[in-house]
Design a protein around this motif. Structure first.
Motif, PDB file in Angstrom:
ATOM      1  N   GLU A 382      -8.104  14.600  -3.251  1.00 64.44           N
ATOM      2  CA  GLU A 382      -6.916  14.168  -3.973  1.00 64.44           C
ATOM      3  C   GLU A 382      -5.681  14.451  -3.126  1.00 64.44           C
ATOM      4  O   GLU A 382      -5.713  15.303  -2.234  1.00 64.44           O
ATOM      5  CB  GLU A 382      -6.819  14.887  -5.317  1.00 64.44           C
ATOM      6  N   PRO A 383      -4.583  13.755  -3.394  1.00 62.43           N
ATOM      7  CA  PRO A 383      -3.395  13.907  -2.541  1.00 62.43           C
ATOM      8  C   PRO A 383      -2.765  15.295  -2.650  1.00 62.43           C
ATOM      9  O   PRO A 383      -2.893  15.992  -3.664  1.00 62.43           O
ATOM     10  CB  PRO A 383      -2.448  12.828  -3.062  1.00 62.43           C
ATOM     11  N   LEU A 384      -2.043  15.668  -1.597  1.00 66.55           N
ATOM     12  CA  LEU A 384      -1.289  16.907  -1.573  1.00 66.55           C
ATOM     13  C   LEU A 384       0.019  16.744  -2.333  1.00 66.55           C
ATOM     14  O   LEU A 384       0.524  15.628  -2.500  1.00 66.55           O
ATOM     15  CB  LEU A 384      -0.979  17.307  -0.133  1.00 66.55           C
ATOM     16  N   PRO A 385       0.603  17.854  -2.760  1.00 68.39           N
ATOM     17  CA  PRO A 385       1.903  17.754  -3.424  1.00 68.39           C
ATOM     18  C   PRO A 385       2.954  17.043  -2.572  1.00 68.39           C
ATOM     19  O   PRO A 385       3.768  16.291  -3.100  1.00 68.39           O
ATOM     20  CB  PRO A 385       2.279  19.217  -3.662  1.00 68.39           C
ATOM     21  N   ALA A 386       2.924  17.252  -1.266  1.00 63.67           N
ATOM     22  CA  ALA A 386       3.949  16.683  -0.398  1.00 63.67           C
ATOM     23  C   ALA A 386       3.887  15.163  -0.307  1.00 63.67           C
ATOM     24  O   ALA A 386       4.857  14.537   0.124  1.00 63.67           O
ATOM     25  CB  ALA A 386       3.841  17.274   1.008  1.00 63.67           C
ATOM     26  N   GLU A 387       2.770  14.550  -0.709  1.00 64.37           N
ATOM     27  CA  GLU A 387       2.668  13.096  -0.583  1.00 64.37           C
ATOM     28  C   GLU A 387       2.737  12.376  -1.922  1.00 64.37           C
ATOM     29  O   GLU A 387       2.543  11.168  -1.987  1.00 64.37           O
ATOM     30  CB  GLU A 387       1.378  12.716   0.147  1.00 64.37           C
ATOM     31  N   THR A 388       3.042  13.115  -2.996  1.00 61.74           N
ATOM     32  CA  THR A 388       3.132  12.476  -4.304  1.00 61.74           C
ATOM     33  C   THR A 388       4.562  12.217  -4.743  1.00 61.74           C
ATOM     34  O   THR A 388       4.828  11.240  -5.448  1.00 61.74           O
ATOM     35  CB  THR A 388       2.436  13.343  -5.363  1.00 61.74           C
ATOM     36  N   ALA A 389       5.512  13.093  -4.366  1.00 65.70           N
ATOM     37  CA  ALA A 389       6.911  12.921  -4.772  1.00 65.70           C
ATOM     38  C   ALA A 389       7.776  13.829  -3.928  1.00 65.70           C
ATOM     39  O   ALA A 389       7.316  14.861  -3.414  1.00 65.70           O
ATOM     40  CB  ALA A 389       7.093  13.252  -6.253  1.00 65.70           C
ATOM     41  N   ASP A 390       9.053  13.447  -3.771  1.00 63.70           N
ATOM     42  CA  ASP A 390      10.005  14.331  -3.109  1.00 63.70           C
ATOM     43  C   ASP A 390      10.113  15.631  -3.914  1.00 63.70           C
ATOM     44  O   ASP A 390       9.989  15.638  -5.144  1.00 63.70           O
ATOM     45  CB  ASP A 390      11.383  13.688  -3.023  1.00 63.70           C
ATOM     46  N   ALA A 391      10.344  16.723  -3.216  1.00 68.91           N
ATOM     47  CA  ALA A 391      10.449  18.004  -3.905  1.00 68.91           C
ATOM     48  C   ALA A 391      11.442  18.897  -3.196  1.00 68.91           C
ATOM     49  O   ALA A 391      11.586  18.855  -1.968  1.00 68.91           O
ATOM     50  CB  ALA A 391       9.088  18.696  -3.980  1.00 68.91           C
ATOM     51  N   VAL A 392      12.144  19.709  -3.976  1.00 74.88           N
ATOM     52  CA  VAL A 392      12.984  20.776  -3.452  1.00 74.88           C
ATOM     53  C   VAL A 392      12.965  21.907  -4.474  1.00 74.88           C
ATOM     54  O   VAL A 392      13.111  21.680  -5.675  1.00 74.88           O
ATOM     55  CB  VAL A 392      14.422  20.290  -3.178  1.00 74.88           C
ATOM     56  N   PHE A 393      12.729  23.134  -3.986  1.00 74.05           N
ATOM     57  CA  PHE A 393      12.700  24.277  -4.883  1.00 74.05           C
ATOM     58  C   PHE A 393      12.758  25.559  -4.059  1.00 74.05           C
ATOM     59  O   PHE A 393      12.297  25.600  -2.913  1.00 74.05           O
ATOM     60  CB  PHE A 393      11.434  24.275  -5.750  1.00 74.05           C
ATOM     61  N   PRO A 394      13.331  26.623  -4.627  1.00 77.86           N
ATOM     62  CA  PRO A 394      13.330  27.916  -3.943  1.00 77.86           C
ATOM     63  C   PRO A 394      11.988  28.607  -4.113  1.00 77.86           C
ATOM     64  O   PRO A 394      11.314  28.433  -5.135  1.00 77.86           O
ATOM     65  CB  PRO A 394      14.448  28.691  -4.655  1.00 77.86           C
ATOM     66  N   LEU A 395      11.607  29.400  -3.125  1.00 75.26           N
ATOM     67  CA  LEU A 395      10.360  30.163  -3.184  1.00 75.26           C
ATOM     68  C   LEU A 395      10.639  31.543  -3.781  1.00 75.26           C
ATOM     69  O   LEU A 395      10.745  32.546  -3.065  1.00 75.26           O
ATOM     70  CB  LEU A 395       9.741  30.303  -1.799  1.00 75.26           C
ATOM     71  N   GLY A 396      10.776  31.589  -5.077  1.00 76.93           N
ATOM     72  CA  GLY A 396      10.922  32.849  -5.781  1.00 76.93           C
ATOM     73  C   GLY A 396      11.956  33.768  -5.162  1.00 76.93           C
ATOM     74  O   GLY A 396      13.106  33.380  -4.947  1.00 76.93           O
ATOM     75  N   PRO A 397      11.556  35.007  -4.840  1.00 75.81           N
ATOM     76  CA  PRO A 397      12.502  36.006  -4.349  1.00 75.81           C
ATOM     77  C   PRO A 397      12.722  35.993  -2.844  1.00 75.81           C
ATOM     78  O   PRO A 397      13.398  36.862  -2.314  1.00 75.81           O
ATOM     79  CB  PRO A 397      11.826  37.314  -4.759  1.00 75.81           C
ATOM     80  N   THR A 398      12.157  35.035  -2.148  1.00 76.02           N
ATOM     81  CA  THR A 398      12.117  35.096  -0.692  1.00 76.02           C
ATOM     82  C   THR A 398      13.409  34.687  -0.003  1.00 76.02           C
ATOM     83  O   THR A 398      13.626  35.025   1.157  1.00 76.02           O
ATOM     84  CB  THR A 398      10.994  34.195  -0.153  1.00 76.02           C
ATOM     85  N   GLY A 399      14.260  33.898  -0.677  1.00 74.95           N
ATOM     86  CA  GLY A 399      15.420  33.313  -0.001  1.00 74.95           C
ATOM     87  C   GLY A 399      15.071  32.062   0.766  1.00 74.95           C
ATOM     88  O   GLY A 399      15.912  31.513   1.469  1.00 74.95           O
ATOM     89  N   LEU A 400      13.838  31.583   0.639  1.00 74.08           N
ATOM     90  CA  LEU A 400      13.397  30.361   1.314  1.00 74.08           C
ATOM     91  C   LEU A 400      13.515  29.170   0.357  1.00 74.08           C
ATOM     92  O   LEU A 400      13.265  29.299  -0.841  1.00 74.08           O
ATOM     93  CB  LEU A 400      11.951  30.504   1.781  1.00 74.08           C
ATOM     94  N   LEU A 401      13.877  28.029   0.906  1.00 69.56           N
ATOM     95  CA  LEU A 401      14.037  26.803   0.133  1.00 69.56           C
ATOM     96  C   LEU A 401      13.160  25.719   0.732  1.00 69.56           C
ATOM     97  O   LEU A 401      13.257  25.427   1.931  1.00 69.56           O
ATOM     98  CB  LEU A 401      15.506  26.358   0.147  1.00 69.56           C
TER      99      LEU A 401
END
Length: 782
Positions: A382-401
């Motif tokens: 089945e497809p990966l999340p990256a190939e189903t729709a555009d996405a942007v979100f922070p990674l919890g407490p990491t400071g990574l986006l």
């Protein structure tokens, strides 16, 4: 439906035909994984010592632990791969792996040695854990391999051999010499010894201590820091979740698995979005030569049932990653994994890495523990999340986006809070942005100890860049072993191997780290209302890249892979190449490389490096951080502070920086993505504070190629109370990307930046940057 391409670079492994019915994305099945494992194991066999105790692989240099430790690493890490291969194959052993590794276990423990060099008189002997710290690491792979193959291997060994192996392993039941993920090596050894009925009280104590210690580092949403610091990277997948969850599973400890399985599930919800549709993980953090070990956590989720992925999506992710590397030269013509990313690449290495270090990638084969009829092997991909729709979100407490786009499957990671634990500058943490198809520029021609990522062992135990020694080991006392040679509990009557009375203070350090402070870096901090003069509370090891001075080509033509800027950035009647021409000769310093995705002040012509990033807030589509810039020698610029933020939408990035405390007239420089000629397209556009259109710079190597080009913007600090700089950037693999100026219109107010994107969506970035008693700054560009 997208498909991974056929092999672009041949490798020596014989693989079965693709199955596009079951695996429409990768073509790979369990049979392909088995063939790849067999190929890797067979390729290392010629490098074994006479009785298979060491496997000393060829390489450009040894690790700082020495050749004997490197030989143990070759044995231990390939043994783990062999254990995964054998444990899930219904008792088959067509290549005689059990006999090969049984011989090595016997000969390696026959007379362990203090000698770190290889000597003719002891060609098979393992180094002692008490004096070679890297052996502490490798003991975990030995123990886990024995646990997985216990009935087929351990139970068949002679009692005296089992006693010697247990004796060699016992020092790892004491607290580790380094206060980070190394605690989990003792947990792993303890789990095996507990199962085998050997020193059960000590084993359980080691397990309990390790679990308690990593609990101190759990930050929530599935993310651990790797010690008392802000290091968030791939070690979450291949260590901090891998060992406790697998231990809980193998132990049948339902309560422990419920706790750590839930954490793994939470981590996989975001971590699995860091893989490109072409299979690539993001080259961010340290130990990247472990490559497809990044798939260990997704496989572990399938094994334990603690995963948000369907079985078909799990295999699509894992097979895509393994195939990605095999298709791109990550295996030599001889079937070996070299030190690097695809092929050999010295600038990304650490000093603890030796020729066999890449075989921690064996963890990526954990999926072979799943039986052949498990849905992860039988379900359709089945497809990966990256190939189903555009996405942007922070990674919890990491400071990574995270930012991904479905049209090209490319994933980008913006860093506003994960720092290196090294005192030396490290480009694999210091950049503002990373992606699955670009890498940080390296220092051309540098390798080994002079490369920025090379970690050398300290000579002074008090050196703050060295290891964090836990309480109880600071006196250098013996870290285990049985004084007087008595037999360990559970092996009474067997002949035990005597341990030395004390430890050596001059033991080689592998992978030491100084913990970074966490005071004041709350990931939930809000930007609105913060004073621009607020300082940074708490400190951590600097993670900038020293000496990143630009090298400018003689001509300004736009190369393949980096388009010209928007029409408003080009003089009337001029071309994109005209706008990039005319770079001054003073910008060229032969022998250095411009840092990609970096914002710097130029002090006497030299760019500052990025100090440790303290998270300063996140939102659904943005992340921000503060840092104190540093000179190339690592010293801070007193009184200077930079507040930075990244706001994203689709492929577009808005990058904002507020500089306070700098002398008026100080030059600044913003760089974009470093791309290879055959790589994605990078764009950079000035919005506010920069003096003109971008110029293009020839930059150094990355893991993706020896030569890159990077766009650069220049500006000048005008107000020491707050100088604002804003730009738009983009990285895309779409064939004909629109100019950046068409993607966003900005409106700047004293406390925020408002953006209207090309599709009508609006975003609000809280970004206080001007006194309310002063008129708002004018907008520049669109």
């Amino acid at each position: 439906m997208p498909q991974l391409p056929s092999h672009s670079r041949p490798h020596p492994f014989t693989l079965p035909p693709e199955d596009r019915d079951r695996s429409p994305y990768t073509g790979w099945t369990r049979a392909h994984w088995e063939a790849a494992a067999d190929g890797l194991l067979c390729a290392t066999a010629p490098y074994a010592s006479p009785r298979h105790g060491l496997i000393s692989l060829p390489g450009p240099r040894p690790s700082f632990s020495g050749p004997r430790s490197d030989g143990l690493e070759g044995f231990a890490r390939t043994f783990l791969l062999a254990a995964f291969r054998l444990a899930g194959d219904d008792g088959r052993d067509p290549h005689g792996l059990l006999d090969r590794y049984a011989q090595g276990l016997t000969s390696g423990t026959e007379s362990p040695t203090f000698d770190t060099e290889l000597a003719p008189g002891q060609p098979d002997s393992w180094p002692r854990i008490e004096t070679v710290r890297q052996a502490y690491v490798e003991a975990a792979s030995v123990a886990l391999g024995l646990r997985l193959t216990r009935r087929r291997l351990w139970d068949t060994l002679d009692d005296r051999v089992r006693a010697r192996i247990a004796e060699w392993l016992l020092p790892t039941l004491e607290p580790p010499p380094i206060d980070n993920n190394w605690w989990l090596f003792g947990l792993t050894v303890g789990g095996f010894l507990l199962d085998a009925g050997i020193e059960t009280e000590r084993a359980q104590a080691a397990i309990d201590r390790a679990l308690a210690r990593i609990d101190d580092w759990y930050r929530g949403d599935g993310w651990y820091s790797d010690g008392d610091n802000r290091a968030f990277d791939h070690y979450n997948a291949w260590a901090l979740h891998f060992y406790p969850v697998l231990h809980a599973h193998l132990s049948g400890d339902a309560a422990l698995l419920a706790t750590h399985g839930a954490r793994l599930h939470a981590q996989l919800t975001s971590y699995t979005r860091l893989f490109d549709t072409n299979g690539a993980p993001i080259p961010f953090g340290r130990s990247l030569t472990y490559r497809f070990a990044a798939t260990a956590a997704p496989w572990l989720g399938a094994l334990t049932g603690h995963t948000p992925l369907t079985p078909g999506a799990t295999r699509r992710l894992a097979s895509g990653a393994l195939r990605h590397f095999l298709d791109r030269g990550a295996v030599t013509e001889d079937g070996l994994l070299p030190l690097g990313w695809y092929g050999p690449y010295a600038p990304m290495l650490q000093g603890y890495s030796g020729p066999a270090s890449p075989y921690w990638a064996s963890k990526g084969f954990l999926g072979l523990l799943l039986p052949a009829d498990h849905p992860a092997w039988t379900a359709s991909e089945e497809p990966l999340p990256a190939e189903t729709a555009d996405a942007v979100f922070p990674l919890g407490p990491t400071g990574l986006l995270v930012q991904s786009t479905a049209s090209d499957g490319l994933v980008r990671l913006h860093n506003h809070g994960s720092n290196s634990v090294l005192a030396a500058a490290d480009p694999y943490y210091a950049r503002y942005a990373y992606s699955t198809r670009t890498g940080p520029t390296g220092f051309t021609g540098l390798a080994g100890p002079t490369a920025p990522g090379f970690l050398a062992g300290p000579t002074d135990p008090a050196d703050p860049t060295g290891p964090m020694v836990p309480k109880g080991l600071a006196d250098g006392s013996a870290s285990g072993g049985l004084a007087g040679g008595s037999a360990p509990d559970g092996l009474a009557g067997d002949s035990a191997f005597a341990a030395p009375a004390g430890d050596s203070a001059s033991a080689a350090l592998a992978g030491g780290s100084a913990p970074n402070g966490l005071a004041g870096d709350s990931a939930s901090a809000v930007l609105a209302g913060d004073s621009a003069s607020d300082g940074l509370a708490g400190g951590s090891a600097p993670d900038g890249l020293a000496g990143d001075t630009a090298f400018t080509p003689a001509n300004g033509s736009a190369p393949n892979g980096l388009t010209g800027d928007s029409a408003s950035a080009v003089p009337a009647g001029g071309s994109a190449s005209d706008a990039l021409a005319g770079d001054s000769a003073s910008d060229a310093l032969a022998g250095d490389s411009t840092s990609d995705n970096h914002f710097a002040l130029l002090i006497d012509g030299s760019p500052t490096t990025r100090g440790p990033a303290t998270p300063h807030g996140t939102g659904p589509d943005w992340a921000a951080s503060t840092h104190t810039p540093r000179h190339a020698d690592g010293t801070e610029l007193p009184g200077v502070r930079i507040l930075s933020a990244t706001l994203v939408h689709g492929r577009a990035e808005l990058r904002a920086h507020l500089v306070t405390g700098a002398t008026p007239g100080t030059p600044v420089r913003q760089t974009g993505w470093a791309t290879t000629p055959d790589g994605p397209t990078a764009q950079l556009h000035p919005v506010h504070g920069y003096s003109g259109p971008p110029r293009e710079t020839a930059t150094g190597s990355t893991p993706f190629g020896p030569h890159t080009r990077t766009a650069t913007l220049d500006g000048t600090v005008s107000d020491p109370q707050g100088a604002l700089f804003i730009s738009l950037a983009s990285l895309t693999a779409d064939p004909t990307p629109a100019p950046l100026h068409t993607l966003a219109t900005t409106r700047i107010t004293p406390y925020a930046i408002h953006v209207t994107w090309h599709d009508g969506t609006t975003s609000h970035l809280p970004f206080p940057h001007h006194s309310p008693d002063s008129p708002p700054p004018p907008t520049h560009g669109r």
